[in-house]
Design a protein around this motif. Structure first.
Motif, PDB file in Angstrom:
ATOM      1  N   ARG A 167       6.898 -40.155  94.109  1.00  0.00           N
ATOM      2  CA  ARG A 167       7.791 -39.877  95.230  1.00  0.00           C
ATOM      3  C   ARG A 167       8.953 -40.865  95.245  1.00  0.00           C
ATOM      4  O   ARG A 167      10.115 -40.495  95.367  1.00  0.00           O
ATOM      5  N   GLU A 216      10.052 -33.876  98.354  1.00  0.00           N
ATOM      6  CA  GLU A 216       8.725 -33.244  98.378  1.00  0.00           C
ATOM      7  C   GLU A 216       8.665 -32.018  97.473  1.00  0.00           C
ATOM      8  O   GLU A 216       7.668 -31.787  96.791  1.00  0.00           O
ATOM      9  N   PHE A 258      -4.982 -41.969  92.572  1.00  0.00           N
ATOM     10  CA  PHE A 258      -4.059 -40.845  92.402  1.00  0.00           C
ATOM     11  C   PHE A 258      -3.058 -40.768  93.552  1.00  0.00           C
ATOM     12  O   PHE A 258      -1.882 -40.474  93.341  1.00  0.00           O
ATOM     13  N   LYS A 259      -3.529 -41.054  94.764  1.00  0.00           N
ATOM     14  CA  LYS A 259      -2.601 -41.072  95.898  1.00  0.00           C
ATOM     15  C   LYS A 259      -1.507 -42.115  95.680  1.00  0.00           C
ATOM     16  O   LYS A 259      -0.342 -41.885  95.968  1.00  0.00           O
ATOM     17  N   LEU A 271       8.303 -33.212  93.995  1.00  0.00           N
ATOM     18  CA  LEU A 271       6.937 -33.700  93.760  1.00  0.00           C
ATOM     19  C   LEU A 271       5.982 -32.528  93.509  1.00  0.00           C
ATOM     20  O   LEU A 271       5.155 -32.568  92.592  1.00  0.00           O
ATOM     21  N   LEU A 272       6.112 -31.489  94.328  1.00  0.00           N
ATOM     22  CA  LEU A 272       5.246 -30.318  94.155  1.00  0.00           C
ATOM     23  C   LEU A 272       5.439 -29.694  92.777  1.00  0.00           C
ATOM     24  O   LEU A 272       4.483 -29.345  92.094  1.00  0.00           O
ATOM     25  N   CYS A 273       6.694 -29.565  92.371  1.00  0.00           N
ATOM     26  CA  CYS A 273       6.984 -28.977  91.055  1.00  0.00           C
ATOM     27  C   CYS A 273       6.412 -29.814  89.928  1.00  0.00           C
ATOM     28  O   CYS A 273       5.798 -29.290  88.990  1.00  0.00           O
ATOM     29  N   LEU A 331       0.939 -40.725  93.281  1.00  0.00           N
ATOM     30  CA  LEU A 331       1.809 -39.739  93.941  1.00  0.00           C
ATOM     31  C   LEU A 331       2.944 -40.452  94.675  1.00  0.00           C
ATOM     32  O   LEU A 331       4.103 -40.037  94.606  1.00  0.00           O
ATOM     33  N   ASN A 332       2.607 -41.542  95.360  1.00  0.00           N
ATOM     34  CA  ASN A 332       3.644 -42.270  96.081  1.00  0.00           C
ATOM     35  C   ASN A 332       4.647 -42.935  95.140  1.00  0.00           C
ATOM     36  O   ASN A 332       5.833 -42.993  95.435  1.00  0.00           O
ATOM     37  N   LEU A 343      -7.482 -30.891  89.805  1.00  0.00           N
ATOM     38  CA  LEU A 343      -7.233 -32.046  90.656  1.00  0.00           C
ATOM     39  C   LEU A 343      -8.266 -32.246  91.760  1.00  0.00           C
ATOM     40  O   LEU A 343      -8.929 -33.286  91.812  1.00  0.00           O
TER      41      LEU A 343
END
Lengths: 212, 212
Positions: free
Chosen positions: B121, B149, B113-114, B152-154, B117-118, B99
């Motif tokens: 989320r 969060e 990518f951001k 999201l991390l997982c 991610l949102n 990444l």
DNA sequence: GTCTATAAATGGATAGAC
DNA sequence: GTCTATCCATTTATAGAC
């Protein structure tokens, strides 16, 4: 300070700032204002520098992990431990930011890193068991296993995810947020005390963020 | 199938198998048994191939995320959703495995990518809110934020961590384990039903692991 | 130990024939 | 659209002088 050590220091700074893929052996020599030939006299290129840096990292981390479970007698001790581990990872973050590709290209590191992961796993488990023994944490065995893994994932990748979302995030902020997330994993298994500790954490977090 | 598409397909396979840093534009041409000149006629090197692959990925993922919250009426729907998201990530795993370095070197991708991610989320939050509304999940607002969060991390890194620990882990196994970990995050906020769903998940997991 | 100079290797890129 | 041939740039690595 001898040249060998100066090379390692300069390399660590550059790698953390610019990323492992962006930095060549010559870049490191330039930053130090020594010749590439000189650098190659001390290290056979990145191929030797990066494993050397990793060994420094692993040594320090093993000390942290081993000292971790001494004197662990409160929830606060728990998050101080998390803080110290994350600070150490931060200092060598170039490595975690490119984990897979580095482990591919420097094969000596793969087994070492797996070993370190297991040491982290063990330290996390010891600490959580401590909290159980102190009656702060109430959790059955199956869920404890997954909680250990969740902790490990957070320790390994939270700093990364934050850097992706906010380039140039201050170290303090990133580490605080990560500690907060890690502590939150345990909160549902704690009673009132856990929730209070979390509130305290968050207050501290906001205090540290505000002045910026 | 035209050459342009064949290049993208071959590139995706190679990148997933060998890693992004290990594959050059010429490698892709060789794998297809076409000349480098031919490849460069269609794409100006990796610099154009990788963003093209990313766009394919993002398009598919956005469809998954948007369809996710339709007809979500049970805990099982929840883990089917997780399964589909992780399968899509698996298909483009070369991207997640590197990444930071990819987002550095292909600057067009960082904002995309951001954004994704949102979107993730938001989809996670919608699904968890659904479970709250259906009375499966009981959680206060602060902890819901951190649970989002954690999810999201997982989703972002669990497959990675497993591949580091077990090179060549089968896709099925890695995805199952990740789903299991993601579901476990919610378990403490569910009652009996959540724990039962988890038991079911684990039984399924062991069944799928046994035949191997 | 350190430098200069240069070689070797690789990956990225294009021109021109077919 | 595709190939061959070739070139350029970067990184890696070494030889030999100081």
């Amino acid at each position: 300070m001898n040249t060998k050590q100066r090379i390692l220091n300069a390399a660590l700074t550059l790698l953390n700032e610019e990323g492992e893929t962006a930095i060549s052996a010559v870049d490191i020599a330039n930053a130090l204002e020594i010749s590439p030939g000189n650098l190659y006299y001390h290290f056979k290129g990145k191929e030797e520098i990066i494993p050397a840096l990793y060994d420094d990292f692993e040594e320090e981390m093993q000390i942290i992990l081993q000292s971790g479970h001494k004197d662990m007698r409160s929830i606060e001790d728990q998050w101080i431990f998390a803080y110290i581990v994350l600070e150490e990872i931060w200092d060598f973050r170039f490595f975690y930011r490119n984990l897979d590709s580095i482990l591919d290209r420097y094969p000596v590191l793969a087994p070492k890193f797996k070993r370190l992961l297991n040491a982290k796993r063990k330290a996390i488990r010891t600490n959580l068991n401590n909290l159980i023994r102190l009656d702060y944490l109430h959790i059955d065995q199956v869920l404890l296993n997954t909680l250990v893994e969740q902790n490990l994932l957070c320790f390994t990748y939270w700093l990364n995810l934050q850097e992706i979302e906010k380039r140039d995030i201050p170290a303090q902020t990133a580490i605080h947020q990560s500690v907060f997330q890690i502590m939150t994993l345990s909160v549902p298994y704690m009673g009132e005390a856990g929730f209070n500790a979390l509130q305290g954490m968050q207050a501290l977090l906001e205090k540290n963020l505000a002045p910026k």
